[in-house]
Each structure stands twice: as structure tokens, then as C-alpha cells.
Design a protein around this motif. Structure first.
Motif, PDB file in Angstrom:
ATOM      1  N   GLU A  78     -10.217 -38.165  -7.988  1.00 54.89           N
ATOM      2  CA  GLU A  78      -9.614 -39.482  -7.726  1.00 54.89           C
ATOM      3  C   GLU A  78     -10.386 -40.613  -8.403  1.00 54.89           C
ATOM      4  O   GLU A  78      -9.843 -41.679  -8.674  1.00 54.89           O
ATOM      5  CB  GLU A  78      -9.574 -39.756  -6.207  1.00 54.89           C
ATOM      6  CG  GLU A  78      -8.627 -38.880  -5.422  1.00 54.89           C
ATOM      7  CD  GLU A  78      -9.242 -37.538  -5.047  1.00 54.89           C
ATOM      8  OE1 GLU A  78     -10.355 -37.218  -5.515  1.00 54.89           O
ATOM      9  OE2 GLU A  78      -8.586 -36.802  -4.289  1.00 54.89           O
TER      10      GLU A  78
ATOM     11  N   LYS B 224      -6.169 -41.203  -3.948  1.00 55.75           N
ATOM     12  CA  LYS B 224      -5.725 -41.078  -5.338  1.00 55.75           C
ATOM     13  C   LYS B 224      -4.712 -42.185  -5.684  1.00 55.75           C
ATOM     14  O   LYS B 224      -4.801 -42.826  -6.733  1.00 55.75           O
ATOM     15  CB  LYS B 224      -5.093 -39.697  -5.542  1.00 55.75           C
ATOM     16  CG  LYS B 224      -4.821 -39.364  -6.978  1.00 55.75           C
ATOM     17  CD  LYS B 224      -4.430 -37.907  -7.115  1.00 55.75           C
ATOM     18  CE  LYS B 224      -4.170 -37.598  -8.579  1.00 55.75           C
ATOM     19  NZ  LYS B 224      -3.255 -36.518  -8.770  1.00 55.75           N
ATOM     20  N   SER B 225      -3.760 -42.405  -4.777  1.00 53.40           N
ATOM     21  CA  SER B 225      -2.757 -43.451  -5.013  1.00 53.40           C
ATOM     22  C   SER B 225      -3.431 -44.804  -5.197  1.00 53.40           C
ATOM     23  O   SER B 225      -3.014 -45.604  -6.020  1.00 53.40           O
ATOM     24  CB  SER B 225      -1.782 -43.594  -3.846  1.00 53.40           C
ATOM     25  OG  SER B 225      -1.346 -42.372  -3.431  1.00 53.40           O
TER      26      SER B 225
ATOM     27  N   GLU C 182     -11.206 -42.750 -13.120  1.00 54.03           N
ATOM     28  CA  GLU C 182     -11.029 -43.999 -13.876  1.00 54.03           C
ATOM     29  C   GLU C 182     -11.940 -45.131 -13.392  1.00 54.03           C
ATOM     30  O   GLU C 182     -11.846 -46.253 -13.889  1.00 54.03           O
ATOM     31  CB  GLU C 182      -9.568 -44.469 -13.781  1.00 54.03           C
ATOM     32  CG  GLU C 182      -8.524 -43.463 -14.241  1.00 54.03           C
ATOM     33  CD  GLU C 182      -8.692 -43.081 -15.704  1.00 54.03           C
ATOM     34  OE1 GLU C 182      -8.994 -43.961 -16.511  1.00 54.03           O
ATOM     35  OE2 GLU C 182      -8.538 -41.873 -16.013  1.00 54.03           O
TER      36      GLU C 182
ATOM     37  N   TYR D 212      -5.844 -56.986  -5.934  1.00 61.36           N
ATOM     38  CA  TYR D 212      -5.125 -55.788  -5.481  1.00 61.36           C
ATOM     39  C   TYR D 212      -4.374 -56.107  -4.192  1.00 61.36           C
ATOM     40  O   TYR D 212      -3.362 -55.493  -3.883  1.00 61.36           O
ATOM     41  CB  TYR D 212      -6.074 -54.625  -5.200  1.00 61.36           C
ATOM     42  CG  TYR D 212      -6.905 -54.155  -6.364  1.00 61.36           C
ATOM     43  CD1 TYR D 212      -6.510 -54.369  -7.682  1.00 61.36           C
ATOM     44  CD2 TYR D 212      -8.095 -53.460  -6.140  1.00 61.36           C
ATOM     45  CE1 TYR D 212      -7.286 -53.926  -8.733  1.00 61.36           C
ATOM     46  CE2 TYR D 212      -8.868 -53.007  -7.186  1.00 61.36           C
ATOM     47  CZ  TYR D 212      -8.474 -53.241  -8.472  1.00 61.36           C
ATOM     48  OH  TYR D 212      -9.241 -52.795  -9.506  1.00 61.36           O
TER      49      TYR D 212
ATOM     50  N   TYR E 237      -6.514 -45.489  -6.382  1.00 58.32           N
ATOM     51  CA  TYR E 237      -7.141 -45.640  -7.701  1.00 58.32           C
ATOM     52  C   TYR E 237      -6.095 -45.631  -8.832  1.00 58.32           C
ATOM     53  O   TYR E 237      -6.291 -46.294  -9.839  1.00 58.32           O
ATOM     54  CB  TYR E 237      -8.197 -44.563  -7.926  1.00 58.32           C
ATOM     55  CG  TYR E 237      -9.508 -44.872  -7.221  1.00 58.32           C
ATOM     56  CD1 TYR E 237     -10.203 -46.046  -7.504  1.00 58.32           C
ATOM     57  CD2 TYR E 237     -10.051 -44.000  -6.285  1.00 58.32           C
ATOM     58  CE1 TYR E 237     -11.400 -46.346  -6.862  1.00 58.32           C
ATOM     59  CE2 TYR E 237     -11.256 -44.286  -5.647  1.00 58.32           C
ATOM     60  CZ  TYR E 237     -11.925 -45.455  -5.936  1.00 58.32           C
ATOM     61  OH  TYR E 237     -13.119 -45.758  -5.310  1.00 58.32           O
ATOM     62  N   GLU E 238      -4.990 -44.900  -8.636  1.00 62.15           N
ATOM     63  CA  GLU E 238      -3.966 -44.855  -9.687  1.00 62.15           C
ATOM     64  C   GLU E 238      -3.225 -46.180  -9.822  1.00 62.15           C
ATOM     65  O   GLU E 238      -2.911 -46.626 -10.917  1.00 62.15           O
ATOM     66  CB  GLU E 238      -2.945 -43.752  -9.380  1.00 62.15           C
ATOM     67  CG  GLU E 238      -3.427 -42.391  -9.828  1.00 62.15           C
ATOM     68  CD  GLU E 238      -2.450 -41.285  -9.434  1.00 62.15           C
ATOM     69  OE1 GLU E 238      -2.709 -40.146  -9.828  1.00 62.15           O
ATOM     70  OE2 GLU E 238      -1.462 -41.549  -8.719  1.00 62.15           O
ATOM     71  N   ASN E 239      -2.964 -46.807  -8.674  1.00 61.17           N
ATOM     72  CA  ASN E 239      -2.181 -48.040  -8.699  1.00 61.17           C
ATOM     73  C   ASN E 239      -2.662 -48.958  -7.570  1.00 61.17           C
ATOM     74  O   ASN E 239      -2.009 -49.096  -6.532  1.00 61.17           O
ATOM     75  CB  ASN E 239      -0.691 -47.709  -8.540  1.00 61.17           C
ATOM     76  CG  ASN E 239       0.181 -48.918  -8.783  1.00 61.17           C
ATOM     77  OD1 ASN E 239      -0.318 -50.044  -8.901  1.00 61.17           O
ATOM     78  ND2 ASN E 239       1.480 -48.699  -8.841  1.00 61.17           N
ATOM     79  N   PRO E 240      -3.847 -49.571  -7.773  1.00 62.27           N
ATOM     80  CA  PRO E 240      -4.443 -50.345  -6.675  1.00 62.27           C
ATOM     81  C   PRO E 240      -3.601 -51.529  -6.224  1.00 62.27           C
ATOM     82  O   PRO E 240      -3.600 -51.859  -5.036  1.00 62.27           O
ATOM     83  CB  PRO E 240      -5.789 -50.808  -7.242  1.00 62.27           C
ATOM     84  CG  PRO E 240      -5.747 -50.581  -8.706  1.00 62.27           C
ATOM     85  CD  PRO E 240      -4.717 -49.527  -8.965  1.00 62.27           C
ATOM     86  N   GLU E 241      -2.871 -52.146  -7.144  1.00 63.00           N
ATOM     87  CA  GLU E 241      -2.056 -53.316  -6.753  1.00 63.00           C
ATOM     88  C   GLU E 241      -1.016 -52.925  -5.704  1.00 63.00           C
ATOM     89  O   GLU E 241      -0.704 -53.713  -4.815  1.00 63.00           O
ATOM     90  CB  GLU E 241      -1.338 -53.928  -7.967  1.00 63.00           C
ATOM     91  CG  GLU E 241      -2.238 -54.703  -8.920  1.00 63.00           C
ATOM     92  CD  GLU E 241      -2.956 -53.796  -9.919  1.00 63.00           C
ATOM     93  OE1 GLU E 241      -2.727 -52.570  -9.871  1.00 63.00           O
ATOM     94  OE2 GLU E 241      -3.747 -54.308 -10.717  1.00 63.00           O
ATOM     95  N   SER E 242      -0.483 -51.717  -5.805  1.00 60.84           N
ATOM     96  CA  SER E 242       0.548 -51.288  -4.846  1.00 60.84           C
ATOM     97  C   SER E 242      -0.046 -50.620  -3.614  1.00 60.84           C
ATOM     98  O   SER E 242       0.595 -50.615  -2.555  1.00 60.84           O
ATOM     99  CB  SER E 242       1.499 -50.283  -5.502  1.00 60.84           C
ATOM    100  OG  SER E 242       2.116 -50.852  -6.596  1.00 60.84           O
ATOM    101  N   ASN E 243      -1.230 -50.026  -3.747  1.00 58.67           N
ATOM    102  CA  ASN E 243      -1.688 -49.130  -2.674  1.00 58.67           C
ATOM    103  C   ASN E 243      -2.984 -49.518  -1.966  1.00 58.67           C
ATOM    104  O   ASN E 243      -3.420 -48.807  -1.065  1.00 58.67           O
ATOM    105  CB  ASN E 243      -1.835 -47.708  -3.249  1.00 58.67           C
ATOM    106  CG  ASN E 243      -0.509 -47.193  -3.767  1.00 58.67           C
ATOM    107  OD1 ASN E 243       0.513 -47.319  -3.095  1.00 58.67           O
ATOM    108  ND2 ASN E 243      -0.495 -46.648  -4.972  1.00 58.67           N
TER     109      ASN E 243
END
Ligand code: DCP
Length: 197
Positions: A147, A43-44, A150, A99, A46-52
Motif C-alpha cells: 500500500e 490501499k484506497s 507511492e 485530501y 494511498y491510491e486516491n487520497p482526495e476521495s478516501n
């Protein structure tokens, strides 16, 4: 067994398992990716791919390596995806989508090379269940994995293109037309496995 997201890999592997054939079947540990010490890493991502993305692909590498430690030597092992998919498709896409940085891509690739030399993580043969990205997208929308809410069609089209580039030029690949019925696909998979074994 390789295919796009929502192509139906799990269903075919479940049919194979139910057929009673003496295979060792390894499905992806999505439950671990959704609950790693209480963290939903999928989930993390897909929510914030650049960070995760780096964290998620590292976890995928870890789970594939751990799974390979349990592979038996005396029967065919059928695995949903492979470590190589992560390198050739998902990490490459994460890099193209910015990413992950170039250095992070090299880091994950180096880990792959080291682990490949020690563990049985390289498939002898690939079965590519080729389902058009548009069909996968419809199925993904229908199954509603939280997840993946989006995820857009373009993402699946890029996965399709990277998977084609990677697999269709390899010699040890059998391509199955994913538009066929599940029973037909299962029979073809069985026949491919029998030829190899
Ligand atoms: N995933 C990823 N990077 C990887 C492996 C998987 O980003 N190296 C993601 C893509 C999906 C989720 O993990 O959002 C599950 O991946 P799969 O496509 O392998 O699994 P499905 O359950 O979608 O497959 P199927 O419907 O074909 O059974």
C-alpha cells in the motif's frame, strides 16, 4: 508509542511483549485497515487520497475507540499510536495536502472530542521514538508494504514536522533517540514505564 511510519514501533512493542512484563500491548490493527468487509481502505487511501482520506481516518478513529473498550484497568496499557496522533498529525496533514475539506477536519475533530469524553482514549504519557524521516523512508522502501509503494520522502518529512510540533512542546512526553539499538530502546521504554507506573 508515537513515531513516524516505519520507525520500528511494532518491533519494540513485540520485544516488550516477549520480555514477559505485565503490560497490555495494543498494536495497530493494520489487518483491519487492509480488510474492512473485504475493502482495503489503507490501499484506497494511498491510491486516491482526495476521495478516501475521510473514510480511512474515520476507520482509524473507529478502530482506536473499539480497542480502548478492551483496555484493562489494572495494568499499564502500551498502545501503538493514539487517537490523538490521527487528529494532530494525519488529519492535519490530510487537510494541508487538501485530501480532506475544512468541514471534514472539523467533523473528525468533533468525533474525537465526543469519544474522548466517554472512553479511555487519551494517553497519560507519550513515548516518542524519534527516527529521522530519511531513515524511516529507507526502511519503508526495504519492507515493501504494498500500500505504501507511492509514499514519498516529503510525506514522511511532513509527518516528522507535525509530530515534532505536537509532541515536543508537551510535558508528558519522553523522547527516545531511534538511532539506538532495539535492545537499548526497549530498556529505555521499560524504564520510562516503570517511572510512570
Ligand atoms: N496511518 C495513517 N493515519 C493514521 C494512522 C496510520 O495514514 N492515523 C498509516 C501510515 C502507514 C500505516 O497507516 O502507512 C501504518 O502506520 P504506522 O506508521 O503507524 O505503522 P508502521 O507499521 O509503519 O509502524 P512501524 O514500522 O513503526 O512499526
Amino acid at each position: 508509542m508515537e513515531a513516524n511510519i516505519s520507525a520500528g514501533k511494532t518491533t519494540i512493542l513485540e520485544l516488550l511483549a516477549a520480555s514477559g512484563a505485565d503490560y497490555f500491548i495494543e498494536t495497530e490493527p493494520i489487518d483491519v485497515w487492509q480488510n474492512f468487509y473485504g475493502f482495503n481502505v489503507l490501499k484506497s487511501f494511498y491510491e486516491n487520497p482526495e476521495s478516501n482520506a475521510l473514510m480511512f481516518q474515520s476507520l482509524v478513529e473507529l478502530t482506536f475507540t473499539k480497542a480502548s473498550l478492551k483496555f484493562p484497568q489494572d495494568k499499564p496499557v502500551i498502545s501503538e499510536r493514539s487517537f490523538e496522533t490521527s487528529v494532530k498529525v494525519f488529519m492535519e496533514l490530510a487537510y494541508q495536502n487538501r485530501y480532506i475539506k475544512c468541514s471534514e477536519k472539523f467533523l473528525l475533530e468533533e468525533w474525537y472530542e465526543v469519544l474522548k469524553s466517554k472512553f479511555h482514549i487519551e494517553p497519560t504519557h507519550f513515548i516518542y521514538l524519534r527516527v529521522p524521516a530519511e531513515v524511516c523512508f529507507q526502511r519503508m522502501k526495504k519492507r515493501e508494504r504494498e500500500e505504501e509503494n507511492e509514499v514519498v520522502l516529503e510525506y514522511l518529512q511532513k509527518i516528522e514536522s507535525l509530530t515534532d510540533d505536537w509532541l515536543l512542546r508537551k510535558k508528558n512526553v519522553s523522547v527516545i533517540d531511534g538511532n539506538r539499538t532495539q535492545e537499548e530502546i526497549k530498556s529505555e521504554v521499560v524504564s520510562i514505564i516503570n517511572q510512570i507506573v
